[in-house]
Write an enzyme that holds these catalytic residues in place. Structure first.
Site, mmCIF file in Angstrom:
data_model
loop_
_atom_site.group_PDB
_atom_site.id
_atom_site.type_symbol
_atom_site.label_atom_id
_atom_site.label_comp_id
_atom_site.label_asym_id
_atom_site.label_seq_id
_atom_site.Cartn_x
_atom_site.Cartn_y
_atom_site.Cartn_z
ATOM 1 N N ASP A 36 -31.966 -5.313 35.380
ATOM 2 C CA ASP A 36 -31.227 -4.199 34.808
ATOM 3 C C ASP A 36 -30.926 -4.564 33.357
ATOM 4 O OD1 ASP A 36 -29.919 -1.805 34.483
ATOM 5 O OD2 ASP A 36 -28.777 -1.975 36.342
ATOM 6 N N GLU A 95 -17.179 11.427 35.812
ATOM 7 C CA GLU A 95 -17.736 10.483 36.789
ATOM 8 C C GLU A 95 -19.163 10.174 36.372
ATOM 9 O OE1 GLU A 95 -18.270 11.663 40.844
ATOM 10 O OE2 GLU A 95 -19.347 13.492 40.355
#
Length: 728
Positions: free
Chosen positions: A268, A472
């Site tokens: 990542d 969110e």
């Protein structure tokens, strides 16, 4: 199949022709075996050139005619961050459709647009980030806790549903050509990763072997072994002590050896920096680079692998290890045809006319319609008559573009908000008033109320509430989030609840539409609404899709891919990765809305459950049949679901486990017999060692349109069927 064979033959003919012409370097010759081409290219590179090719932003090696390539590309729900593209519903919404056939079509459409964009970009000399063909999607982490802001990127809380939706999407993205990939998909974030966002760079997710193999790994295994996903991305966090981007057990023992993974592994982005800055397991960047390389992290998204020459000089790793990783990484570029002459692959001629074409836009609308979940419909409030006299549309998400887009999105010149969708449906004589009425997540700064009176004057009020990716999402993208993208409380923002109370006090009929990418605890809203729709983040055609449902041009058929708890108090601590008391499979508390739940404008009944045997051996497959009938007045889709329960087991087992689902469309009065195959593998439990074992004894089998729970029936789901078998 005939087209594939003809295409393959054409490539062979072209390759032979090209071979006769000669190439500057053997690696450029498509007629040579793949391993020979890779060996040739690797053998010609210097150590520094090899190290540079292990970076996500791989530079050109001009002396070898190797073009620059950027591996970082996104297509979570449409080609993202690269200009105009079809924007499909967010991943969690597409999962709510419970439709693998549609999901594969969506993957195929996205891959077509990706190829078109790549072709035109390269033609114009553009090879930048987000312009390539290696897509870092799907996100198949298990949405174990609704507080996680990135849960919207997943396919929900269930390993089986996640596996089936993920496999279909990957097959669509990668295509079925025998030689070339249309695009390269990736399974992320391997393997135990689901928040909190603020701790992801230092957190150690501790899980039992049982939970690891029962919940967290099945989707990854399915994508690797069934879909042949081309890439896997490691997560930021540690799992049971080791960083996920340098995890010997997960990366080598499980992924490479047990599952036989042949693709590439990438960190990542900037996760290797976490090795020394967050997790503090190594002292510096060269040590981090060596640890990742030695464990099989083939590609670095970040800034650490430029330290590989230094790591080699310090004897932390070797050039042989560099070569081994490069040989695992390069096949993807070859399989995409990136080293082959133009015109070699069957995808080189895909043109820009497919980008956001009418077919794809219609598919986005279809997906949005199928994703919408009807949670309440008191006295058949819905659908509305398009000829109604007056309508009041209000709420913070009615005209909010971000409530369509979610995160990891492309751009569209045809975004349709809920307000616009409604306006496109009602008759010319319908009087429509609109007022936003409330802010997204804070009380109105101006206390004057000019909106609730409008609700009293209108025949029907549509209140659009919920969340958007502003509050969110991922750590740095949710710019209005107070918790780095996560939610500490899973309720609807209190200001929206207070706003709705004012509307309810005046409204004659109240339809509530909620946007969001996660479970929202909203019992007060459920009580106040006459009809309640959960529409996720529905993509560019979301407003039209919502209006299709509200006005009866489509019938709701979505199902919840996550459980909606009554309250955040019903959840274990966010940092606790144990599955006890989580998801429909293990939770003890009665939910607000169960997994798999969703209503329709018609009624379905289930009958004639038939099991091919009442007793089976440990190697036998059971056939389960049931009849579903549309007993209502409109044609509609139904999602038939199969659940299993191991009645007596030597270890704790899920209360229910989804093991099959089918979407069918039935006219009023029509019936269809559905068949499921229950294999021995579906009946196996996972013991404390993480081993799958089939124990003899009794199993319950359920077939219906929702989770077979009392709460589902209480909310209006059709009565499910129940049977049992014994394994001997």
């Amino acid at each position: 199949m005939k087209k594939i064979i003809l295409s393959f033959c054409a490539i062979l003919v072209l390759s032979c022709s090209l071979g006769a012409q000669g190439f500057k370097f053997p690696y450029q010759n498509p007629a040579l075996p793949l391993d020979k081409r890779i060996d040739d290219l690797v053998s010609r590179m210097t150590m520094e050139e090899k190290a540079s090719q292990l970076m996500y932003k791989s530079p050109a090696v001009e002396r070898l005619d190797v073009p620059a390539y950027n591996w970082w590309n996104e297509c979570l729900h449409g080609v993202a961050r690269n200009g105009r593209a079809t924007i499909f519903p967010q991943a969690i919404g597409m999962a709510a459709a419970f439709d693998t056939e549609m999901m594969q079509r969506i993957g195929d459409a996205i891959a077509d647009e990706a190829r078109a964009k790549y072709n035109v970009s390269v033609k114009n000399g553009y090879r930048g980030q987000y312009q390539g063909l290696t897509f870092w999607t799907p996100n198949i982490n298990i949405f174990r806790d609704p507080r996680w802001g990135r849960g919207q990127e997943t396919y929900g809380e269930d390993p089986y549903l996640t596996s089936r939706i993920g496999v279909a999407f990957v097959k669509g993205l990668q295509g079925d050509h025998p030689t070339y990939l249309k695009s390269a998909a990736m399974a992320k974030h391997y393997a135990v990763h689901s928040g909190p966002e603020k701790l992801r760079h230092e957190f150690d997710a501790k899980v039992s072997m049982k939970d690891l193999w029962e919940t967290y790994l099945p989707a990854f295994e399915a994508l690797v072994t069934e879909a042949k996903v081309e890439g896997v991305m490691g997560a930021y966090n540690r799992t049971n002590g080791d960083p996920c981007c340098a995890h010997p057990y997960l990366m080598q023992e499980v992924l490479r050896k047990r599952w036989g993974f042949k693709g590439y592994f990438v960190s990542d982005c900037w996760a290797l920096v976490d090795f020394f800055a967050g997790h503090k397991i190594v002292p510096d960047a060269p040590s981090a680079a060596a640890l990742a390389l030695n464990t099989g992290c083939n590609l670095n998204c970040g800034s650490t692998y430029p330290q590989l020459p230094a790591a080699i000089s310090q004897d932390l790793t070797s050039e042989q290890m560099l070569d081994a990783n490069l040989r695992q990484l390069l096949p993807t570029r070859f399989k995409l045809g990136l080293f082959d002459p133009l015109g070699t692959t069957p995808f080189d001629q895909i043109g820009t006319e497919v980008i956001a074409c009418e077919k794809h836009i219609n598919l986005s609308r279809e997906a949005a319609v199928k994703s919408i979940v009807l949670l309440k419909n008191k006295n058949n409030t819905l659908p509305l008559n398009k000829e109604l006299a007056s309508l009041f549309v209000t709420g913070p998400t009615a005209a909010h573009i971000q409530a369509l887009l979610a995160n990891y999105y492309g751009q569209s010149n045809d975004l349709r908000t809920i307000l616009e969708g409604v306006m496109g449906k009602v008759s010319p004589q319908t009087s429509v008033h609109y007022s936003q009425g409330a802010l997204l997540d804070e009380a109105n700064r101006n206390p004057v109320d000019w909106f609730s009176g409008e609700a009293g004057a209108a025949e029907v009020t549509i209140a659009c509430l919920g969340l958007s990716q502003l509050i969110e999402g991922e750590e740095g993208e949710a710019i209005a989030s107070r918790h780095l993208g996560d939610r500490e409380d899973i309720a609807l923002p209190q200001n929206q609840v207070d706003f709705l109370k004012k509307i309810r006090a005046n409204a004659k009929k109240l339809i509530v539409v909620i946007t969001g990418g996660s479970a929202i605890a909203c019992p007060e809203v459920f009580d106040m609404a006459d009809a309640l729709l959960f529409v996720w983040y529905p993509g560019e055609q979301g407003g039209n899709a919502v209006a299709d449902i509200i006005f009866g041009d489509a019938v709701p058929s979505g199902r919840l891919p996550v459980t909606f708890p009554m309250s955040v108090k019903d959840l274990p601590p966010f940092e606790d990765y144990a599955m006890k008391n989580r998801t429909y499979r293990y939770a003890e508390k009665t939910p607000l809305f169960p997994f798999g739940f969703g209503l329709s404008y018609t009624n379905f009944t289930y009958s004639n459950l038939k099991l091919s045997k009442s007793k089976i051996g440990t190697n036998e497959t059971l056939t389960v049949e049931a009849t579903v009938t549309n007993t209502g007045k409109v044609r509609a889709d139904e999602v038939i679901q199969l659940y299993l329960t191991d009645v007596v087991a030597s270890v704790a087992v899920p209360k229910y486990s989804l093991k099959g689902f089918q979407r069918v469309s039935l006219w009023p009065g029509a019936s269809k017999t559905i068949s499921f195959a229950v294999t021995p593998d579906m009946l196996k439990l996972v013991n404390e060692k993480g081993e799958k074992v089939l124990e003899k004894g009794e199993f319950k089998i359920f077939v219906g349109g929702s989770l077979p729970s009392p709460r589902s029936l209480e909310l209006g789901a059709a009565q499910y069927l129940e049977g049992k078998i014994n394994v001997e």
